[in-house]
Design an enzyme around this catalytic site. Structure first.
Site, short mmCIF file in Angstrom:
data_model
loop_
_atom_site.label_atom_id
_atom_site.label_comp_id
_atom_site.label_asym_id
_atom_site.label_seq_id
_atom_site.Cartn_x
_atom_site.Cartn_y
_atom_site.Cartn_z
N ARG A 129 0.81 -1.22 0.00
CA ARG A 129 0.00 0.00 0.00
C ARG A 129 0.84 1.27 0.00
O ARG A 129 0.32 2.34 -0.22
CB ARG A 129 -0.87 0.03 1.26
CG ARG A 129 -2.12 -0.68 1.10
CD ARG A 129 -3.28 -0.11 1.85
NE ARG A 129 -4.39 -0.99 1.60
CZ ARG A 129 -4.66 -2.06 2.35
NH1 ARG A 129 -3.95 -2.33 3.42
NH2 ARG A 129 -5.66 -2.84 2.03
N LYS A 178 -1.98 5.54 3.20
CA LYS A 178 -2.70 5.36 1.92
C LYS A 178 -3.98 6.20 1.95
O LYS A 178 -4.29 6.93 1.00
CB LYS A 178 -3.01 3.88 1.73
CG LYS A 178 -3.53 3.48 0.36
CD LYS A 178 -4.99 3.75 0.13
CE LYS A 178 -5.45 3.44 -1.28
NZ LYS A 178 -6.84 3.83 -1.54
N PHE A 182 -8.81 2.49 -5.66
CA PHE A 182 -8.21 1.15 -5.71
C PHE A 182 -7.25 0.86 -4.55
O PHE A 182 -6.94 1.75 -3.78
CB PHE A 182 -7.65 0.78 -7.09
CG PHE A 182 -6.53 1.59 -7.69
CD1 PHE A 182 -5.82 2.51 -6.96
CD2 PHE A 182 -6.18 1.40 -9.03
CE1 PHE A 182 -4.77 3.22 -7.53
CE2 PHE A 182 -5.14 2.10 -9.61
CZ PHE A 182 -4.44 3.01 -8.85
N GLU A 183 -6.88 -0.39 -4.46
CA GLU A 183 -6.08 -0.90 -3.32
C GLU A 183 -6.75 -0.56 -1.98
O GLU A 183 -6.08 -0.20 -1.02
CB GLU A 183 -4.63 -0.41 -3.40
CG GLU A 183 -3.93 -1.05 -4.59
CD GLU A 183 -2.43 -0.85 -4.65
OE1 GLU A 183 -1.84 -0.51 -3.62
OE2 GLU A 183 -1.88 -1.04 -5.74
N GLY A 184 -8.06 -0.64 -1.96
CA GLY A 184 -8.84 -0.30 -0.75
C GLY A 184 -9.41 1.10 -0.89
O GLY A 184 -8.67 2.07 -0.74
#
Ligand SMILES: Cc1cc2nc3c(=O)[nH]c(=O)nc-3n(C[C@H](O)[C@H](O)[C@H](O)COP(=O)(O)OP(=O)(O)OC[C@H]3O[C@@H](n4cnc5c(N)ncnc54)[C@H](O)[C@@H]3O)c2cc1C
Length: 630
Positions: A281, A359, A411-413
């Site tokens: 992340r 993030k 994206f990526e959470g």
């Protein structure tokens, strides 16, 4: 094909994939418990001396400056083959791969510096490299791969072959429990069938990490050859930004995968994905830092140059405030990221909460930074770089930066999922002692035992939230002008933990539904972590950059206002009203508000159904030719 999954099942799948244990100290976890463990991040950790990494960064800088034409990539929506070759020659596809497998074996710090750098030349290249090694084949193999898998695949990737990570499906976004791709056991391996959506690098990758469900065993991660028979790249997707992204819809039809390509064991797929993301992340914030630095550079020069109403626009208070926000926020994003990388590199602390916080924070704040840059640039902020250039003006792709940054919040959470994921960790201590009290499925006996356990825990814990070093007038005096900010962090950490405790007792089992509340608690935590990071960094660098103390001070003052507003909104908000209004809106009660516009009905559903079977469209795979000799 759709898989029907209840909310409870979805949550159980996510919970099973969660890393439940804490083997090392965690600044973030302690913070959410009301314990400000400054000692875990102060003094600022020092980076391992790596002349080879510095040398690589120098060569990458030269290459990005002289050979990468970001404007052309934006225009053509394509990263040229030569750039793939150039990056491969430098070793950029092997930054995170250990040296014994032909990679550069960079630390997290140097890897993120490289992404910041190359992402500033063109963000699609940052996304290419990051998807390749932060979520693609190298990272899961590094953590979970067998020695044979590493030996077989990593040298190819270090040499420039591209990899991709395929989890998402038309019906699977934030919720992996609905995964429909199936890996059926057959002689010597598995037969894969399914359709994967939005795989970054999917059109060019020759090695894939594919998440598929093995009947009876659960979601499993596989390394799959991109050219294996039965794989069709059905589409290259186009987006609001990141025009150079090679992103695919990929179909698997009876694709054979040998057993030795299972990563980490059957049923371990989601755990692998989540663990990979713990440090993976960090690459998105690295790109956000690059965007912040770039925005600051443009905002600074433009604000001093552009004169309106008798002064440079940067001297009008409304613009000055934006410039100050961009400078302070960029300093903070970089401080948080560097700190996360350094503590990940020296492997002393667990950084899963901090990496998630950076993030979340950086993707949200970088977006605001780019938005403010556009405002400062006025009409020119809305104009395309090529159009500015054609009129004979200095170009700055502010509108592109805004478009390119937008996806980082998804994206990526997504931000909403990061709030839940971090909140889950933040209340972990409560759940581990009081979980059964609030679990609707727990019987009376379990509830009573949990009640007794919780009583003992809270009798010890609550008094620790009443007083702390933040109340002592000379607390953190060694931080000089920043001491007051750290006292604030210490007090606010306790206040936030008290609020969480109060909310737990008030809402009990309904707490998990209070996403407004949980989101604010997490955002407060992010501000407190950011403040801590800037203070520790500014003090550590006070001889090199004494002016950093000014930025740290400005950032902390801005962050305190945001945190205070979040605290106030914990109990004074429109959350319940909003949930009610949304429910009614979805039922069509307010449809009259939509009168007076044109809408275009479509014969398609919002989410396309897919069926297993052979592809009915042409393969649109892009094959990067081998680099010319010499
Ligand atoms: C450019 C791009 C590149 C991508 N690259 C990859 C890749 O390389 N590999 C890959 O596997 N995937 C990739 N993805 C997919 C990406 O990870 C997903 O878009 C993301 O996980 C969100 O899923 P979704 O879009 O289906 O949103 P949904 O899950 O449908 O969510 C819709 C909205 O609801 C919110 N939401 C959903 N569930 C909850 C909840 N429980 N509580 C509160 N809010 C909720 C979401 O935050 C979002 O705002 C990519 C996507 C894009 C657009």
């Amino acid at each position: 094909m759709t898989t029907n999954v209840s909310e409870k099942q979805a949550r159980q799948v996510a919970e099973a994939a969660r890393e439940a244990e804490w083997r090392k100290p965690s600044f973030g976890k302690e913070l959410f418990l009301g314990r400000f463990r400054l000692d875990l991040i102060d003094p600022w950790p020092s980076a391992e001396a790596r002349p080879d990494a510095e040398d690589f960064l120098g060569r990458l800088r030269d290459y990005a400056r002289d050979e990468i034409d970001g404007a052309q990539i934006e225009r053509d929506a394509r990263i040229p083959d030569e750039v793939f070759h150039g990056l491969a020659r430098l070793g950029a596809f092997g930054m995170k791969i250990d040296r014994e497998y032909g990679g550069l074996g960079l630390s997290n710090l140097h890897y993120c510096k490289a992404l910041t750098l190359v992402g500033s030349a063109n963000p699609s290249i940052g996304a290419l490299l990051s998807a390749h090694q932060s979520i693609g084949v190298p990272q899961p193999l590094k953590i979970f791969g067998t020695p044979e898998q590493k030996k077989k695949f990593l040298p190819r990737l270090a040499g420039g072959e591209v990899s991709a990570f395929l989890l998402t499906e038309p019906d699977v976004g934030s919720d992996p429990a609905r995964l429909g791709t199936v890996a059926e056991p057959v002689e010597g391996g598995f037969r894969l069938n399914g359709v994967k959506l939005w795989a970054t690098n999917g059109t060019v990758a020759t090695l894939l990490v594919v998440m598929a469900r093995v009947p009876g065993k659960g979601i499993t991660a596989f390394v799959v050859e991109g050219d294996a028979e039965g794989i069709t790249v059905e589409r290259r997707n186009e987006f609001l930004g990141l025009r150079g992204l090679e992103n695919s819809v990929t179909r698997f039809h009876d694709v054979f995968v040998p057993s030795e390509n299972v990563i980490g064991g059957l049923g371990k797929g989601l755990k692998i994905a989540l663990t990979t993301l713990n440090t993976g992340r960090l690459s998105l914030p690295a790109m956000c830092v690059g965007a912040g630095k770039w925005s600051l550079n443009v905002a600074r020069e433009w604000s001093a140059d552009r004169v309106q109403w008798g002064r440079p626009v940067g001297q009008h208070e409304a613009v000055a405030k934006k410039l100050s926000f961009i400078a302070a926020t960029t300093y903070a994003m970089e401080s948080m990221l560097d700190l996360c990388c350094l503590i990940a590199d020296d492997d002393r602390n667990d950084i899963r909460i901090e990496a998630a916080l950076v993030k979340l924070f950086a993707s949200e704040m970088a977006w605001q930074v780019a938005d403010e840059l556009i405002q400062i640039r006025g009409g020119r902020g809305f104009e395309k770089a090529d159009s500015l250039e054609a009129r004979g003006e200095r170009s700055a792709e502010a509108e592109q930066i805004l478009r390119d940054l937008r996806i980082n919040r998804i994206f990526e959470g997504s931000t909403e999922i990061m709030h839940l994921l971090i909140a889950r960790e933040a209340v972990d201590a409560h759940l581990s002692v009081a979980g059964d009290i609030i679990d609707p499925d727990a019987g009376l006996g379990r509830k009573a035992r949990a009640g007794a356990r919780a009583g003992a825990f809270y009798a010890k814990w609550l008094p620790t939230l009443a007083v702390g070093r933040g109340q002592a007038p000379n607390g953190y005096a060694e931080f000089g002008p920043l001491a007051g900010h750290l006292r604030y962090v210490e007090r606010a950490a306790r206040k936030q933990a008290r609020s969480t405790f109060y909310a737990m007792s008030r809402w009990q089992g309904k707490m998990e539904r209070k996403q407004g509340f949980l989101g604010r608690i997490v955002d407060i935590g992010a501000e407190l972590f950011a403040m801590s990071a800037v203070c520790v960094r500014a003090r550590a660098e006070r001889d090199l950059h004494p002016e950093g103390l000014e930025l740290a001070d400005a950032f902390c003052r801005q962050a305190r206002l945001r945190a205070d507003a979040l605290f106030a909104a914990l109990w004074d908000n429109t959350d319940d009203i909003d949930v009610r209004v949304a429910k009614r809106a979805m039922a069509g009660r307010y449809a009259f508000v939509e009168d007076g516009i044109i809408t275009h009905p479509s014969e398609h559903a919002w989410v396309a159904a897919w069926e297993p079977g052979p592809a009915t469209v042409e393969d649109v795979r892009r094959r990067i030719p081998p680099a010319p000799e010499g």
